[in-house]
Design an enzyme around this catalytic site. Structure first.
Site, PDB file in Angstrom:
ATOM      1  N   LYS A  32       0.820  -1.240   0.000  1.00 10.75           N
ATOM      2  CA  LYS A  32       0.000   0.000   0.000  1.00 10.75           C
ATOM      3  C   LYS A  32       0.838   1.267   0.000  1.00 10.75           C
ATOM      4  O   LYS A  32       0.538   2.223  -0.708  1.00 10.75           O
ATOM      5  CB  LYS A  32      -0.993   0.019   1.162  1.00 10.75           C
ATOM      6  CG  LYS A  32      -0.398  -0.251   2.543  1.00 10.75           C
ATOM      7  CD  LYS A  32      -0.556  -1.686   2.939  1.00 10.75           C
ATOM      8  CE  LYS A  32       0.418  -2.082   4.015  1.00 10.75           C
ATOM      9  NZ  LYS A  32      -0.173  -2.868   5.049  1.00 10.75           N
TER      10      LYS A  32
ATOM     11  N   GLU B 256      -5.703  -4.940  -5.295  1.00  9.36           N
ATOM     12  CA  GLU B 256      -6.865  -5.073  -4.399  1.00  9.36           C
ATOM     13  C   GLU B 256      -6.433  -5.369  -2.964  1.00  9.36           C
ATOM     14  O   GLU B 256      -6.996  -4.839  -2.005  1.00  9.36           O
ATOM     15  CB  GLU B 256      -7.769  -6.197  -4.916  1.00  9.36           C
ATOM     16  CG  GLU B 256      -9.089  -6.342  -4.216  1.00  9.36           C
ATOM     17  CD  GLU B 256      -9.994  -5.136  -4.441  1.00  9.36           C
ATOM     18  OE1 GLU B 256     -10.225  -4.414  -3.459  1.00  9.36           O
ATOM     19  OE2 GLU B 256     -10.472  -4.915  -5.556  1.00  9.36           O
TER      20      GLU B 256
ATOM     21  N   VAL C 264      -5.565  -2.614  -0.047  1.00  6.69           N
ATOM     22  CA  VAL C 264      -6.546  -1.808   0.690  1.00  6.69           C
ATOM     23  C   VAL C 264      -7.538  -2.715   1.412  1.00  6.69           C
ATOM     24  O   VAL C 264      -8.345  -3.401   0.789  1.00  6.69           O
ATOM     25  CB  VAL C 264      -7.302  -0.841  -0.257  1.00  6.69           C
ATOM     26  CG1 VAL C 264      -8.313   0.000   0.516  1.00  6.69           C
ATOM     27  CG2 VAL C 264      -6.322   0.054  -1.004  1.00  6.69           C
TER      28      VAL C 264
ATOM     29  N   GLY D 117      -7.235  -5.571   3.010  1.00  7.07           N
ATOM     30  CA  GLY D 117      -7.066  -7.031   2.895  1.00  7.07           C
ATOM     31  C   GLY D 117      -8.121  -7.708   2.050  1.00  7.07           C
ATOM     32  O   GLY D 117      -8.150  -7.536   0.824  1.00  7.07           O
TER      33      GLY D 117
ATOM     34  N   GLY E 104       0.802 -11.179  13.501  1.00  3.93           N
ATOM     35  CA  GLY E 104       1.216 -10.917  12.114  1.00  3.93           C
ATOM     36  C   GLY E 104       0.434  -9.807  11.434  1.00  3.93           C
ATOM     37  O   GLY E 104       0.503  -9.650  10.217  1.00  3.93           O
TER      38      GLY E 104
ATOM     39  N   LYS F  14      -3.929   3.624   2.264  1.00  2.00           N
ATOM     40  CA  LYS F  14      -5.092   2.918   1.707  1.00  2.00           C
ATOM     41  C   LYS F  14      -6.159   3.915   1.255  1.00  2.00           C
ATOM     42  O   LYS F  14      -6.819   3.721   0.229  1.00  2.00           O
ATOM     43  CB  LYS F  14      -5.647   1.943   2.758  1.00  2.00           C
ATOM     44  CG  LYS F  14      -4.651   0.822   3.073  1.00  2.00           C
ATOM     45  CD  LYS F  14      -5.019   0.059   4.336  1.00  2.00           C
ATOM     46  CE  LYS F  14      -4.015  -1.040   4.625  1.00  2.00           C
ATOM     47  NZ  LYS F  14      -4.171  -1.639   5.957  1.00  2.00           N
TER      48      LYS F  14
ATOM     49  N   GLY G  28      -3.688 -10.420   7.746  1.00  5.18           N
ATOM     50  CA  GLY G  28      -3.549 -11.870   7.918  1.00  5.18           C
ATOM     51  C   GLY G  28      -3.304 -12.550   6.575  1.00  5.18           C
ATOM     52  O   GLY G  28      -3.703 -12.046   5.521  1.00  5.18           O
TER      53      GLY G  28
END
Ligand code: HSE
Length: 411
Positions: free
Chosen positions: A96, A120, A123, A125, A178, A196, A294
């Site tokens: 990002k 995609e 922004v 996830g 994470g 984002k 994630g």
């Protein structure tokens, strides 16, 4: 028949591994030819000959027609993506900061070389927002886009509000899971959400804005008093990016903590979950909700872009080409809550109108209307003073939803 994609993958961290796990379960006519990594000593779950530390093994391989870039280094990512686009490869990226910082150059490269860059996953996830802004809302008048774009800061806020976990422990947990960036200032300082927002605004409004021109204030200075005050008012505090079309010429953008009430969609978006709210002229308010961080959630968005490349999908940036009259502005006023210690800070911020003030030995705040330019000019001073600023329409009687809906001058 879809095109066979031969992929060179950069990065095998949380998202790279997540992507690999998902690809294994599919039969999509794609093959991962090589994976470039930084650290050759790390134990990997795949055969050693799949990995390389030499990026040229991918960038110079004529067999590879698609590059997937999932690394943490902004400058290196830009170099890799630029070279891939310039040598006829289509690219998928989840970076990002890189996309937001170099968006203008990346658009030019795609147009010049006839190649496609999809992002995609960069922004929110797993939430499919970029392609929707680009395609679905092609003819809609978008009043605003807003939401929760950063999972780590939302995790910290939810752990503090719902579970009484202190800030440092909650941030450590987000890192262990994470979600957090290598430098968590990017998450809790609102930078990540801002990158984002910049990307989303390019597809919502066709305006390409440099991230450094957009104000971001984060949650680092949030105190127990702020949380207690929010609870007493039956409100939550969320870190919220906003892009709002003020009129036919101007779009305002900023990232600020915000008091939200239980009637707002954002109120129930907790922990690492993200959301995007879109206020449109005809569709009215819409709400997208999902995991913003994630390996598997973000990997699913990367895979969706890869799958789209099998049919040569590319963003057309139609709005940027058509709506050249629309400009970014910081010339707006907004209602804020400022918790502070130093009276001089209130003076320099030039409040236009003060709605309420509260003083005690340990807790002082002011609620009032302020120019965004004054916040920008004093950003360093606010941070040095450890003051906390939040967007506070819910405390001054104007709800954000109605302000956005009715396109009021004050957001
Ligand atoms: N650090 C980011 C977050 C990861 O917490 O949302 C996803 O971009």
């Amino acid at each position: 028949m879809s095109k066979r994609l031969k992929i060179g993958l950069f990065g095998f961290g949380v998202v790279g591994q997540g992507l690999y796990d998902i690809i294994k379960t599919k039969n999509l006519n794609i093959e991962i030819v090589k994976i470039a990594i930084k650290d050759p000593t790390k134990k990997r779950s795949l055969p050693a000959d799949l990995f390389t530390t030499d990026r040229e093994e991918i960038l110079n391989n004529p067999d590879i027609n698609t590059v997937v870039e999932l690394i943490n280094d902004t400058e290196a990512a830009f170099e890799i993506v630029s070279r891939a686009l310039s040598t006829g490869r289509n690219v998928v990226s989840a970076s990002k900061k890189m996309v937001a910082t170099y968006l203008e150059e990346l658009i030019a490269l795609q147009q010049h070389h006839g190649t496609s860059l999809l992002y995609e996953a960069s922004v929110c996830g797993s939430i499919p927002i970029i392609r929707n802004l680009e395609e679905y809302y092609d003819n809609e008048l978008l009043h605003s886009i807003s939401g929760i774009f950063n999972g780590s800061s939302n995790f910290v806020l939810s752990k503090g509000y719902n579970d009484n976990l202190d800030y440092d422990a909650a941030l450590k947990e987000a890192q262990d899971l994470g979600f957090a960036e290598t430098d968590p200032t990017s998450d809790v300082g609102g930078y990540d959400a801002k990158y984002k927002l910049v990307i989303a605004a390019a597809h919502a409004y066709g305006i390409v804005v440099k991230p450094e021109d957009v104000l971001n204030i984060g949650i680092q200075t949030l105190s127990a008093n702020d949380l207690k005050y929010a609870r007493e008012k039956r409100l939550k505090i969320k870190l919220v990016p906003v892009a709002k079309e003020l009129d036919e010429q101007n779009v305002a953008m900023f990232v600020l903590p915000k008091f939200v009430n239980e009637n707002e969609f954002l109120y129930n978006v907790d922990y690492e979950y993200n959301c995007v709210t879109v206020q449109a002229a005809f569709a009215d308010q819409q709400f997208f909700y999902g995991k913003g961080a994630g390996g598997h959630p973000t990997g699913s968005a990367v895979l969706s872009d890869i799958a789209a490349l099998r049919y040569d999908y590319q963003y057309e940036y139609k709005k940027a080409k058509l709506r050249t009259d629309l400009k970014f502005t910081n010339d707006i006023e907004l209602n804020v809550y400022l918790r502070y210690e130093d009276e001089a800070l209130v003076d320099v911020l030039n409040f236009i109108h003060i709605h309420e003030r509260f003083y005690s030995d340990s807790y002082k705040f002011v609620l009032g209307k302020i120019g965004l330019q004054d916040l920008i000019a004093n950003q360093q001073r606010i941070s040095d003073n450890k003051a906390f600023v939040a967007f506070a329409d819910q405390l001054t009687g104007v709800s954000l939803a109605s302000a956005l809906k009715h396109n009021l001058e004050v957001i």
